[in-house]
Scaffold this motif. Structure first.
Motif, PDB file in Angstrom:
ATOM      1  N   GLU A 536      -4.393 -10.387   3.413  1.00 39.52           N
ATOM      2  CA  GLU A 536      -5.716  -9.762   3.412  1.00 39.52           C
ATOM      3  C   GLU A 536      -5.667  -8.496   2.552  1.00 39.52           C
ATOM      4  OE1 GLU A 536      -8.758  -7.510   6.529  1.00 39.52           O
ATOM      5  OE2 GLU A 536      -7.221  -8.865   7.312  1.00 39.52           O
ATOM      6  N   TRP A 537      -6.561  -8.432   1.585  1.00 41.38           N
ATOM      7  CA  TRP A 537      -6.659  -7.202   0.790  1.00 41.38           C
ATOM      8  C   TRP A 537      -7.227  -6.066   1.632  1.00 41.38           C
ATOM      9  CZ3 TRP A 537      -4.130  -6.261  -3.326  1.00 41.38           C
ATOM     10  CH2 TRP A 537      -3.973  -7.187  -4.355  1.00 41.38           C
ATOM     11  N   ILE A 538      -6.651  -4.892   1.488  1.00 41.65           N
ATOM     12  CA  ILE A 538      -7.274  -3.667   1.976  1.00 41.65           C
ATOM     13  C   ILE A 538      -7.963  -2.977   0.801  1.00 41.65           C
ATOM     14  CG2 ILE A 538      -6.889  -1.401   3.023  1.00 41.65           C
ATOM     15  CD1 ILE A 538      -6.458  -3.659   4.988  1.00 41.65           C
ATOM     16  N   SER A 539      -7.218  -2.814  -0.304  1.00 38.58           N
ATOM     17  CA  SER A 539      -7.781  -2.209  -1.502  1.00 38.58           C
ATOM     18  C   SER A 539      -7.047  -2.722  -2.731  1.00 38.58           C
ATOM     19  CB  SER A 539      -7.656  -0.683  -1.427  1.00 38.58           C
ATOM     20  OG  SER A 539      -8.027  -0.082  -2.658  1.00 38.58           O
ATOM     21  N   GLY A 570       3.303   9.883  -9.542  1.00 40.67           N
ATOM     22  CA  GLY A 570       2.768  11.009  -8.783  1.00 40.67           C
ATOM     23  C   GLY A 570       2.737  10.729  -7.288  1.00 40.67           C
ATOM     24  N   ILE A 571       3.010  11.743  -6.478  1.00 41.18           N
ATOM     25  CA  ILE A 571       2.904  11.609  -5.022  1.00 41.18           C
ATOM     26  C   ILE A 571       1.425  11.681  -4.653  1.00 41.18           C
ATOM     27  CG2 ILE A 571       3.506  12.624  -2.794  1.00 41.18           C
ATOM     28  CD1 ILE A 571       5.967  13.844  -4.130  1.00 41.18           C
ATOM     29  N   LEU A 572       0.971  10.739  -3.851  1.00 38.72           N
ATOM     30  CA  LEU A 572      -0.424  10.716  -3.401  1.00 38.72           C
ATOM     31  C   LEU A 572      -0.465  11.147  -1.934  1.00 38.72           C
ATOM     32  CD1 LEU A 572      -1.562   7.355  -5.062  1.00 38.72           C
ATOM     33  CD2 LEU A 572      -1.948   9.676  -5.888  1.00 38.72           C
ATOM     34  N   GLU A 573      -0.972  12.350  -1.695  1.00 37.03           N
ATOM     35  CA  GLU A 573      -1.016  12.896  -0.337  1.00 37.03           C
ATOM     36  C   GLU A 573      -2.394  12.689   0.260  1.00 37.03           C
ATOM     37  OE1 GLU A 573       0.217  16.920  -1.066  1.00 37.03           O
ATOM     38  OE2 GLU A 573       2.321  16.434  -0.644  1.00 37.03           O
ATOM     39  N   ASN A 574      -2.420  12.563   1.589  1.00 35.61           N
ATOM     40  CA  ASN A 574      -3.681  12.370   2.325  1.00 35.61           C
ATOM     41  C   ASN A 574      -4.488  11.203   1.755  1.00 35.61           C
ATOM     42  OD1 ASN A 574      -3.360  14.557   4.194  1.00 35.61           O
ATOM     43  ND2 ASN A 574      -3.813  15.961   2.499  1.00 35.61           N
ATOM     44  N   TYR A 575      -3.788  10.157   1.398  1.00 38.51           N
ATOM     45  CA  TYR A 575      -4.458   8.979   0.832  1.00 38.51           C
ATOM     46  C   TYR A 575      -5.016   8.152   1.986  1.00 38.51           C
ATOM     47  CZ  TYR A 575      -5.391   5.108  -2.349  1.00 38.51           C
ATOM     48  OH  TYR A 575      -6.011   4.140  -3.093  1.00 38.51           O
ATOM     49  N   GLN A 576      -6.308   7.921   1.950  1.00 37.06           N
ATOM     50  CA  GLN A 576      -6.971   7.260   3.069  1.00 37.06           C
ATOM     51  C   GLN A 576      -6.967   5.745   2.905  1.00 37.06           C
ATOM     52  OE1 GLN A 576     -10.686   9.070   4.050  1.00 37.06           O
ATOM     53  NE2 GLN A 576     -10.852   8.058   6.042  1.00 37.06           N
ATOM     54  N   ILE A 577      -6.560   5.074   3.979  1.00 35.88           N
ATOM     55  CA  ILE A 577      -6.448   3.613   3.978  1.00 35.88           C
ATOM     56  C   ILE A 577      -7.202   3.065   5.184  1.00 35.88           C
ATOM     57  CG2 ILE A 577      -4.858   1.659   4.260  1.00 35.88           C
ATOM     58  CD1 ILE A 577      -4.339   2.815   1.661  1.00 35.88           C
ATOM     59  N   GLY A 578      -8.058   2.068   4.964  1.00 41.91           N
ATOM     60  CA  GLY A 578      -8.689   1.384   6.072  1.00 41.91           C
ATOM     61  C   GLY A 578      -7.702   0.470   6.778  1.00 41.91           C
ATOM     62  N   VAL A 579      -7.767   0.421   8.098  1.00 38.50           N
ATOM     63  CA  VAL A 579      -6.855  -0.427   8.874  1.00 38.50           C
ATOM     64  C   VAL A 579      -7.667  -1.289   9.838  1.00 38.50           C
ATOM     65  CG1 VAL A 579      -4.853   1.092   8.679  1.00 38.50           C
ATOM     66  CG2 VAL A 579      -6.498   1.460  10.531  1.00 38.50           C
ATOM     67  N   PRO A 580      -7.112  -2.437  10.243  1.00 41.32           N
ATOM     68  CA  PRO A 580      -7.898  -3.383  11.034  1.00 41.32           C
ATOM     69  C   PRO A 580      -8.108  -2.984  12.490  1.00 41.32           C
ATOM     70  CG  PRO A 580      -5.680  -4.214  10.679  1.00 41.32           C
ATOM     71  CD  PRO A 580      -5.815  -2.987   9.841  1.00 41.32           C
ATOM     72  N   ARG A 581      -7.297  -2.055  13.015  1.00 45.48           N
ATOM     73  CA  ARG A 581      -7.457  -1.661  14.416  1.00 45.48           C
ATOM     74  C   ARG A 581      -6.859  -0.281  14.616  1.00 45.48           C
ATOM     75  NH1 ARG A 581      -3.024  -5.218  14.446  1.00 45.48           N
ATOM     76  NH2 ARG A 581      -1.138  -4.320  15.400  1.00 45.48           N
ATOM     77  N   LYS A 582      -7.183   0.316  15.740  1.00 45.50           N
ATOM     78  CA  LYS A 582      -6.642   1.646  16.016  1.00 45.50           C
ATOM     79  C   LYS A 582      -5.193   1.527  16.482  1.00 45.50           C
ATOM     80  CE  LYS A 582      -8.072   2.055  20.886  1.00 45.50           C
ATOM     81  NZ  LYS A 582      -8.805   2.893  21.846  1.00 45.50           N
ATOM     82  N   GLY A 583      -4.470   2.606  16.316  1.00 49.70           N
ATOM     83  CA  GLY A 583      -3.073   2.625  16.732  1.00 49.70           C
ATOM     84  C   GLY A 583      -2.292   3.664  15.957  1.00 49.70           C
ATOM     85  N   LYS A 621      -4.692   8.479   7.107  1.00 52.63           N
ATOM     86  CA  LYS A 621      -4.321   9.205   5.904  1.00 52.63           C
ATOM     87  C   LYS A 621      -2.794   9.272   5.824  1.00 52.63           C
ATOM     88  CE  LYS A 621      -8.561  11.893   5.489  1.00 52.63           C
ATOM     89  NZ  LYS A 621      -9.159  13.247   5.428  1.00 52.63           N
ATOM     90  N   ILE A 622      -2.276   8.817   4.698  1.00 52.71           N
ATOM     91  CA  ILE A 622      -0.829   8.730   4.544  1.00 52.71           C
ATOM     92  C   ILE A 622      -0.410   9.398   3.238  1.00 52.71           C
ATOM     93  CG2 ILE A 622      -0.619   6.577   5.852  1.00 52.71           C
ATOM     94  CD1 ILE A 622      -0.424   5.104   3.149  1.00 52.71           C
TER      95      ILE A 622
END
Length: 635
Positions: A536-539, A570-583, A621-622
Motif C-alpha cells: 500500500e502506498w503512503i506517499s 539531506g536529513i529530513l526532520e519532523n517529516y510527517q507521514i500518514g499511518v493506518p492506525r494509532k499507536g 512526525k519522524i
C-alpha cells in the motif's frame, strides 16, 4: 576386428512410443552409458539417438579409439536408436560415438549427449560413470514444499563457482568439496535462503561462463566428480539453503563434439537457420517442434531435480525462445502460421516443461529470465500462462539502476522512475535481480554506479539494497555485490575478499545480513509478496524531497510494516507521514545505522497523533536519515 557387442535394450515399446511422441521425460534412464551385468559379464550398455547414421560404433580407451571395434545395433522400429552391451567396459573408461552419416558419408566423433561425466576441458571425451550416492537431505526435502513456496522468503545469492574464491597460491578455483565447506557457511552467514549456480553443466569455453553447454547431463569436471557436486548440494540442504541451477534450453554451441549436426543431419537444431541459428551468440537453437528434442530437454530438466535434488531451475534467455524475430531484422525471420512473431513450438515446449516439473516434484520452482512484456509468464498453464513460478523483473532492475546513478540533486525530476515498477509489480510473480549481467561489459559494479563521495556511494548502495528487499517480490544478488565489490566481475579471477578488511565494505555485508534476517522474520515482507493486497502506498509523489513511503502487509495487520526511503543526502526532520492506525512506531531497521557504516541518525519510539495526513486519520512526525531507508512496526 570387430569385438562382441551383445544385443540388449533398456527400451520397451512404450518407451519408444513416448520418446517419438515427445512425452518421455526420463530418457536418462535409457540413453547414455549404463554399467550393468549381463549373462554373468560386467560391462556397459550404450544407447544413442542417431537416425541419419549409417553406422555407429563406440570408441574409447578400452579399444584404443579404433573405429568399428564395437559397433552398435540399430533398432528395428525406426526410432533411430543405436544400442548394445559391451563386455569389459568399466567405470572411468573414456568414450565417444563414431558416427558415419548416411547423409554425406561424413564420419563424426561425438561426445555422448547423456554422459554423466565428461573429461575436463579442453579434452572432450565422455566418461562411463554412475550416480551412486547416499543422500542425507531427506528431512530437508520433506519440508521443501512448505519452505520453498511462493509465500515464503526467497533471497537468492547468485554464484559463478569458478570465480567466487580461488586458491591464490595454486591459482585455481575451489573444488565442489571445498565449496561445501566455505561457500555453504558463507551463504548461511549472510542469511540468504537460496543459492543459484550459473550453469554447472559441462561447457568447453570458460568465457561463455557456462552458457554454451555440451554436456547437458554432466556437472563440469573442473571442480570434481558428480558425487562431489551432490555433496555440495547436500551440504546446502543440511544448512537449510535451497539450490537453484541455471539451465540453458535456448541454444547450444557448434563445437564438433557437441550436439550440432550430430548424425550429419540437423538432429537437435532447427534446420531452418532463421529458427536454428542464434546471431547474437553464434550458436544453434533447439528444434522445439521435434518430439524427440522436447523429450531430451524436459528429461534434462527433470534429471537435475531428480538425481541432484535441485530445488529450482532458472531458465536462461526465455525471450530468445519465445519470439521468432528475436535479434533479427526484417527478412531474417518468418511469421508463424497465424502471422505472428511468437514461436508457437517453443511456447508449447515451455508449457510442457513446467507442467511436468510441477507435476513430478513438490516444492520446486522454475524461474524465467524473460525480458519482454510477454503475458502470463508466471501464471498457470491451465489458464493460458507459461507456468513458471517466477519471472525476473528486468524493468525494475533497469529503472532502479538508472535512477540510482543520478546525482541526488536531479532525482526530484525522476520520481516516476523509482515508483513506476509498482504500476505492474503484480502482473507476474517477480524476482528482483541484480545479476551477473549488470556487473560486466563496462557497466561497472553496483557500487561503481553510485554517485557522490565515498560515504554517499556506500549510503546509496545500502539504500538500494534496502529498497530492493522491501519492494514486493523476491530478490537475487550476484556474488561480490553483497560487500560492495569495486571492480567489475571477472570470470577468471576471484572476488576481492580483501575489501572486507574495510569498515564500509563490512557495513554493506552487514546490511545484507540484516535485510535477509528482516525479510525472513517479518511475514509482511513475504506472505503476500506477489499480491497487490500485500502493498500500500503512503506517499509516492513527494518528488521535491525524493521520498517514498509505503506499507508492506501480511496476513496479520498488526505485523504490517511502514517503509520510508530518503533518496537525498539531506536529513529530513519532523517529516510527517500518514499511518493506518494509532499507536507507536518502533524502528526495526535503519540503513543509516552506525554499525552499517551510516551516520547514526535514528528515531526513538514515536507516538502517532490523530491528525489526518496522506488520506489517513492518523500521522506521525519522524526523522528520515540521509540516503537511507527506515522500516517501522506500528505497535
Amino acid at each position: 576386428m570387430k569385438k562382441e557387442v551383445q544385443v540388449h535394450s533398456l527400451f520397451s515399446e512404450f518407451d519408444i512410443y513416448l520418446f517419438k511422441s515427445g512425452k518421455h521425460f526420463r530418457l536418462y534412464e535409457k540413453f547414455g552409458a549404463h554399467p550393468m551385468e549381463l549373462q554373468g559379464e560386467e560391462g556397459v550398455y550404450f544407447a544413442v539417438w542417431a537416425p541419419s547414421a549409417k553406422n555407429v560404433s563406440v570408441i574409447g580407451d578400452f579399444n584404443y579409439w579404433l573405429e568399428g571395434e564395437h559397433p552398435l545395433n540399430v533398432r528395428w522400429d525406426e526410432s533411430g536408436i543405436w544400442e548394445g552391451f559391451i563386455p569389459g567396459v568399466k567405470l572411468g573408461d573414456k568414450y565417444k560415438y563414431k558416427i558415419q552419416s548416411s547423409v554425406n558419408d561424413a564420419k563424426l566423433e561425438k561426445a555422448d549427449p547423456y554422459a554423466l561425466k565428461c573429461e575436463r576441458p579442453p579434452n572432450t571425451a565422455s566418461i562411463v560413470w554412475d550416480l551412486n550416492y547416499k543422500w542425507k537431505d531427506k528431512k530437508y526435502l520433506e519440508s521443501r514444499k512448505e519452505t520453498n513456496s511462493l509465500d515464503k522468503p526467497f533471497s537468492i545469492y547468485e554464484v559463478h563457482l569458478g570465480s567466487w574464491k580461488r586458491k591464490v597460491e595454486e591459482n585455481r578455483a575451489l573444488s565442489y568439496l571445498e565449496l561445501a565447506q566455505e561457500l555453504v557457511s558463507y551463504v548461511k552467514e549472510c542469511g540468504f535462503t537460496h543459492v543459484e549456480f550459473m550453469p554447472i553443466m559441462e561447457y568447453p569455453y570458460d568465457p561463455s561462463w557456462g552458457y554454451q553447454l555440451t554436456g547437458y547431463f554432466a556437472p563440469t569436471s573442473r571442480f570434481g566428480d558428480p558425487q562431489d557436486f551432490m555433496a555440495l548440494i547436500d551440504a546446502f540442504h543440511k544448512a537449510g539453503i535451497g539450490v537453484i541451477l541455471d539451465w540453458v534450453p535456448s541454444h547450444f554451441p557448434e563445437d564438433k563434439h557437441g550436439l550440432g549436426m550430430f548424425d550429419g543431419s540437423h538432429l537437435y537444431e532447427h534446420p531452418d537457420p532463421r529458427k536454428g541459428y542464434h546471431p547474437d551468440w553464434k550458436s544453434l537453437i533447439f528444434n522445439y517442434g521435434r518430439n524427440e528434442v522436447r523429450s531430451f530437454l524436459i528429461s534434462n530438466a527433470v534429471f537435475w531435480l531428480d538425481k541432484y535434488h535441485a530445488d529450482g531451475l532458472r531458465v536462461d534467455a526465455v525471450a530468445s525462445m519465445l519470439y521468432l524475430d528475436y535479434s533479427r531484422e526484417d527478412g531474417q525471420w518468418e511469421p508463424n502460421e497465424h502471422g505472428g512473431r511468437e514461436n508457437l513450438d517453443a511456447i508449447q515446449f515451455v508449457r510442457e516443461l513446467n507442467t511436468e516439473v510441477y507435476r513430478s516434484f513438490e516444492g520446486v520452482q522454475t524461474i524465467a529470465e524473460e525480458s519482454t512484456s510477454f503475458p502470463m509468464v508466471s501464471k498457470p498453464v491451465d489458464i493460458g500462462g507459461l507456468g513458471f513460478g517466477m519471472k525476473w523483473m528486468m524493468g525494475w532492475m533497469h529503472d532502479t539502476l538508472e535512477y540510482f546513478k543520478k546525482d541526488p540533486i536531479y532525482r526530484q525530476y525522476h520520481q516516476n522512475d523509482i515508483s513506476f515498477s509498482m504500476t505492474y509489480a503484480f502482473t507476474e510473480n517477480f524476482t528482483l535481480p541484480l545479476s551477473h549481467d549488470e556487473v560486466v561489459y563496462g557497466k561497472k559494479s553496483i557500487l561503481g554506479r553510485m554517485p557522490g563521495d565515498e560515504w554517499q556511494r556506500f549510503a546509496n548502495l545500502r539504500l538500494l539494497y534496502s529498497y530492493m528487499f522491501t519492494h514486493p517480490g523476491t530478490n537475487l544478488l550476484f556474488m561480490g555485490s553483497e560487500f560492495g565489490q569495486h571492480e567489475e566481475w571477472k570470470f577468471s579471477g576471484s572476488l576481492d575478499w580483501h575489501l572486507l578488511e574495510y569498515d564500509l565494505h563490512k557495513g554493506v555485508k552487514e546490511t545484507i545480513t540484516q535485510l535477509n534476517s528482516l525479510y525472513k522474520k517479518q511475514p509482511a515482507l513475504h506472505e503476500k509478496q506477489f499480491e497487490a493486497r500485500g502493498f500500500e502506498w503512503i506517499s509516492y509523489d513527494d518528488a521535491q524531497n525524493s521520498v517514498l513511503a509505503y506499507m508492506r502487509k501480511g496476513e496479520n495487520e498488526k505485523k504490517d510494516l511502514l517503509v520510508v526511503c530518503n533518496f537525498t543526502p539531506g536529513i529530513l526532520e519532523n517529516y510527517q507521514i500518514g499511518v493506518p492506525r494509532k499507536g507507536k512506531l518502533k524502528e526495526i531497521f535503519n540503513s543509516d545505522a552506525k554499525e552499517l557504516g551510516g551516520s547514526g541518525v535514528k528515531n526513538e519510539q514515536v507516538k502517532t497523533a490523530p491528525e489526518s495526513w496522506h488520506g489517513r486519520e492518523h500521522s506521525v512526525k519522524i526523522t528520515i536519515p540521509p540516503l537511507a531507508a527506515v522500516v517501522f512496526q506500528i505497535l
